[in-house]
Enzyme design. Structure first.
Site, short mmCIF file in Angstrom:
data_model
loop_
_atom_site.label_atom_id
_atom_site.label_comp_id
_atom_site.label_asym_id
_atom_site.label_seq_id
_atom_site.Cartn_x
_atom_site.Cartn_y
_atom_site.Cartn_z
N HIS A 37 0.83 -1.23 0.08
CA HIS A 37 0.00 0.11 -0.04
C HIS A 37 0.89 1.43 -0.15
CE1 HIS A 37 -3.00 -2.98 2.29
NE2 HIS A 37 -3.65 -2.34 1.18
N GLN A 61 -18.51 -4.74 -1.75
CA GLN A 61 -17.65 -5.58 -2.57
C GLN A 61 -17.50 -7.01 -1.84
OE1 GLN A 61 -14.29 -2.70 -2.41
NE2 GLN A 61 -12.94 -4.41 -2.22
N ASP A 151 -3.84 -6.70 -7.71
CA ASP A 151 -5.21 -6.79 -8.06
C ASP A 151 -5.50 -6.53 -9.44
OD1 ASP A 151 -6.91 -6.96 -5.05
OD2 ASP A 151 -4.85 -5.68 -5.22
N GLN A 154 -8.79 -5.76 -10.84
CA GLN A 154 -9.50 -4.79 -10.57
C GLN A 154 -8.90 -3.62 -11.14
OE1 GLN A 154 -9.96 -3.77 -6.14
NE2 GLN A 154 -8.10 -3.08 -6.42
N VAL A 177 4.22 -5.50 -4.73
CA VAL A 177 5.60 -5.37 -3.81
C VAL A 177 5.30 -6.70 -3.03
CG1 VAL A 177 6.32 -4.51 -1.60
CG2 VAL A 177 5.12 -2.98 -3.61
P1 AMP Z 1 -6.61 -3.07 -0.59
O1 AMP Z 1 -6.61 -2.47 0.72
O2 AMP Z 1 -6.41 -4.69 -0.53
O3 AMP Z 1 -8.01 -2.84 -0.91
O4 AMP Z 1 -5.66 -2.41 -1.66
C1 AMP Z 1 -5.51 -1.27 -1.82
C2 AMP Z 1 -4.81 -1.00 -3.03
O5 AMP Z 1 -3.27 -1.49 -2.66
C3 AMP Z 1 -4.90 -1.74 -4.15
O6 AMP Z 1 -4.98 -0.63 -5.47
C4 AMP Z 1 -4.28 -2.90 -4.15
O7 AMP Z 1 -4.05 -3.39 -5.43
C5 AMP Z 1 -2.72 -2.40 -3.70
N1 AMP Z 1 -2.10 -3.28 -3.30
C6 AMP Z 1 -2.36 -4.37 -2.44
N2 AMP Z 1 -1.61 -5.20 -2.06
C7 AMP Z 1 -0.54 -4.74 -3.02
C8 AMP Z 1 0.83 -5.31 -3.18
N3 AMP Z 1 1.51 -6.26 -2.54
N4 AMP Z 1 1.69 -4.39 -4.09
C9 AMP Z 1 1.18 -3.46 -4.64
N5 AMP Z 1 0.11 -2.97 -4.44
C10 AMP Z 1 -0.89 -3.56 -3.51
#
Ligand code: AMP
Length: 281
Positions: A37, A61, A151, A154, A177
């Protein structure tokens, strides 16, 4: 760093931040933040003058049998991490602030691409994602929004929504990451037992095996998926839900596989559902 918990606090904060003019970069999240994040904030910072982050676990969602109730949350820790990483604004709304009329009657339909890959197993998921994203984009009106490639579906759907609905925002995808052992960082990794955590990196190794095979010249989707499956064989804690090689524009399966296609998977590690993907090039 300004923390806005209501729409009116958000409006006031945006007015004062916008007063200095400049581009607003936006990072939507569901909180329980990790280095993945936080990397999105750095991408936002490179492309904008002011960085806003939302932390909102969006009920729309989650399917009825999914983990909305148990989704990990730690807003105080999130705020400390965001302040440290240089966020200018955090929007941290309650559910009733985002959905003040209770039911959301008008929603954003992702169309057939929303029924592919994860959408085949999470039928309401992408409608919920696109709807909350549209609401957040309307409230913040950022010039640029950063979405992680982790994602993958998404990201593709948000990009397509922005194009199809003529939204005045640039959508930027940010790299995945990973933990040192290759496991893609995810808020849900906290659900994994020690044993499951040991097995989970095999997913990334399987994707890497497919990418390596692709680089030797193999273009057959079945062979590439076979390389992935071979890595997962004999690991009873890992159960593939799907693995597909798809076109990034349509999400349709491709075979033979042109460069730039993505191999995407979802798998259960114990009872935790994990997703990951890699680009074949
Ligand atoms: P989430 O909190 O899971 O809804 O993720 C929020 C944002 O962080 C989304 O755009 C995800 O794609 C991104 N995100 C989550 N995990 C990772 C990761 N390991 N590497 C890069 N972006 C991430």
């Amino acid at each position: 760093m300004i923390v806005a918990r209501s729409r009116s606090e958000l409006t006031t904060a945006l007015e004062s931040l916008r007063a200095g003019s400049g581009r607003l970069g936006f990072v939507p999240t569901m909180g329980y933040l990790h280095a993945g994040h936080l990397s999105l904030l750095d991408v936002a910072r490179e492309r904008s003058d002011v960085v806003a982050v939302s932390v909102f676990v969006n009920p729309l969602q989650f399917g009825t049998s999914e983990d909305l109730g148990s989704y990990p949350r730690d807003p105080d820790r999130d705020l400390a991490l965001l302040e440290e990483r240089g966020a200018n604004l955090v929007f941290l709304p309650e559910v009733r602030e985002m959905y003040p009329r209770g039911d959301q009657i008008v929603t954003v339909d992702p169309g057939p691409m929303g029924t592919r890959l994860c959408g085949a197993y999470r039928p309401v998921h992408f409608r919920g994602v696109l709807t909350v994203m549209t609401k957040l984009l309307s409230m913040l009106e950022p010039e640029v929004a950063i979405v992680g490639r982790k994602d993958f579906q998404q990201l593709v759907l948000i990009e397509r929504m922005a194009a199809d609905l003529d939204l005045k925002v640039e959508i930027v995808g940010a790299p995945i990451v990973r933990e040192q052992d290759g496991l893609a960082m995810s808020s849900r990794n906290v659900y994994l037992s020690a044993e499951e955590r040991q097995e989970a990196p095999a997913l990334q190794r399987g994707l890497a095996a497919a990418v390596a095979l692709y680089r030797t010249g193999e273009r057959g989707a079945r062979a590439l998926l076979g390389a992935l499956q071979q890595e997962l064989a004999g690991r009873p804690l890992l159960r593939l839900q799907y693995a597909e090689v798809v076109d990034v524009g349509s999400l349709d399966e491709v075979d033979p596989v042109p460069p730039g296609s993505v191999i995407a998977l979802a798998a259960f590690c114990g009872s935790t559902r994990l997703i990951d993907n890699a680009t074949l090039e």
